[in-house]
Enzyme design. Sequence first.
Site, mmCIF file in Angstrom:
data_model
loop_
_atom_site.group_PDB
_atom_site.id
_atom_site.type_symbol
_atom_site.label_atom_id
_atom_site.label_comp_id
_atom_site.label_asym_id
_atom_site.label_seq_id
_atom_site.Cartn_x
_atom_site.Cartn_y
_atom_site.Cartn_z
ATOM 1 N NE ARG A 1 -3.823 -2.229 2.273
ATOM 2 C CZ ARG A 1 -3.637 -3.484 2.662
ATOM 3 N NH1 ARG A 1 -2.481 -3.836 3.220
ATOM 4 N NH2 ARG A 1 -4.576 -4.394 2.498
ATOM 5 C CE LYS B 1 -8.534 -1.621 4.037
ATOM 6 N NZ LYS B 1 -9.008 -1.724 2.637
ATOM 7 C CG HIS C 1 -3.954 1.668 -3.753
ATOM 8 N ND1 HIS C 1 -4.587 0.489 -4.070
ATOM 9 C CD2 HIS C 1 -3.918 1.718 -2.388
ATOM 10 C CE1 HIS C 1 -4.923 -0.144 -2.963
ATOM 11 N NE2 HIS C 1 -4.535 0.564 -1.926
ATOM 12 N NE ARG D 1 -2.592 -3.200 -2.027
ATOM 13 C CZ ARG D 1 -2.121 -4.101 -1.177
ATOM 14 N NH1 ARG D 1 -0.815 -4.172 -0.966
ATOM 15 N NH2 ARG D 1 -2.921 -4.935 -0.544
ATOM 16 C CG HIS E 1 -5.659 -8.902 0.723
ATOM 17 N ND1 HIS E 1 -5.975 -9.156 -0.590
ATOM 18 C CD2 HIS E 1 -5.427 -7.563 0.801
ATOM 19 C CE1 HIS E 1 -5.931 -8.032 -1.284
ATOM 20 N NE2 HIS E 1 -5.599 -7.057 -0.464
ATOM 21 C CE1 TYR F 1 -2.569 -24.125 7.405
ATOM 22 C CE2 TYR F 1 -4.481 -23.849 5.970
ATOM 23 C CZ TYR F 1 -3.715 -24.631 6.836
ATOM 24 O OH TYR F 1 -4.111 -25.899 7.107
#
Length: 397
Positions: free
Chosen positions: A242, A269, A332, A335, A359, A369
């Site tokens: 980001r 985030k 941005h 990404r 994420h 994981y």
Amino acid sequence: MPLSDAQLRSLKKGDTPRKLSDGGGLHVLVTPQGGKLWRLAYRYGGKQKLLALGAYPMVSLSDARARRVEAKRVLGAGLDPSAEAKADRVRRKALRADTFEAVSREFLAKVEREGKAAATLTKKRWLVGIATASLGKRPITEITAAEILIPLRKVEGDGNYETARRLRAVIGQVFRYAISTSRVSNDPTFGLRGALITPTVTHRAAIIDRQKFAGLLRALWDYEGTVETRAALKLMAILYPRPGELRHAEWSEFDLESTMWTIPAKRTKMRREHRKPLPALAVEILRDLRNHTGNRRLAFPSIRSPERPLSENTLNAALRRLGYTSTEVTSHGFRATASTLLNESGRWQPDAIEAELGHVGADEVRKAYHRALYWDARVAMSEWWGDEIVRLRNSRI
């Protein structure tokens, strides 16, 4: 004998206090200062007690009698009218103190203590300020959905549909904080979810075509801006973080020997520490940059102040100078470019790509994981992506 209004009006003060009864324990106390004070004598718990009911004529004879009836009702329920009156005064005082403005200040202080990012706090303070202009002085327990709709419609009327949606969400957060602190029992914004115009979703512009991305990479490597801006643009393409995560990066976060960048939780985030493997191409760029800014805290300081980072506007402005419009690419957007091309390659597990993007999975198992199981895959993927950028940049596709 019951009192009359004419009798009460004609009462004169004397040298000593005197009582005149209306019956049922209700009487008026005439003070030497001329006051005419309503009092109710009653027994509770085997003790004689006295309840103040106000002063005549502000409390009329009929009002005093109605208060006597209410006090008797409370007594009949096994409660002490004096204690109930005191509790009611406390409740009314709390109502006056618990305005939307006061509760929202507490909410913002809580958000700040939770360590939310400065940008997040700034946005919430701004939105709360909009709400406070209309709702600030109102006791939060008395605010209705219809009242909340007024500032929302005002923002919406200016065409700011997304801001109106976020404003409703923040007002709801204040109410849910008030629920958790026992000030209100429900969130009136819940019923307003369908009342606002749904904004059109505008995705951040990104290049996802390999040939066009190759052209962008060649433009980035030919860019003649400041050292910090050149390095930041290249690393956005290579590492696809980001923008704020990179712009605010400090040299202490980079371990060039272990080829790892540790982004602290306060700047991500998802509010959890995020580690990114550094491919050889990124390490080379960072080593060169360290020769210029390595003696400073920030890796990408602003030219105006070494204690301030590059702005996102600086990166986007550089892309504009390279001839790319805001509808073609943004900082941005790197990404989306990486996510698309990495998935299209078919070489990497989607969960590994999601983990590299920072994420969070659907549950705690997936989070684990992301942090551990896919690390080796992410290291290999970052090197492949760095090599792919070199191949694309040098190609003529």
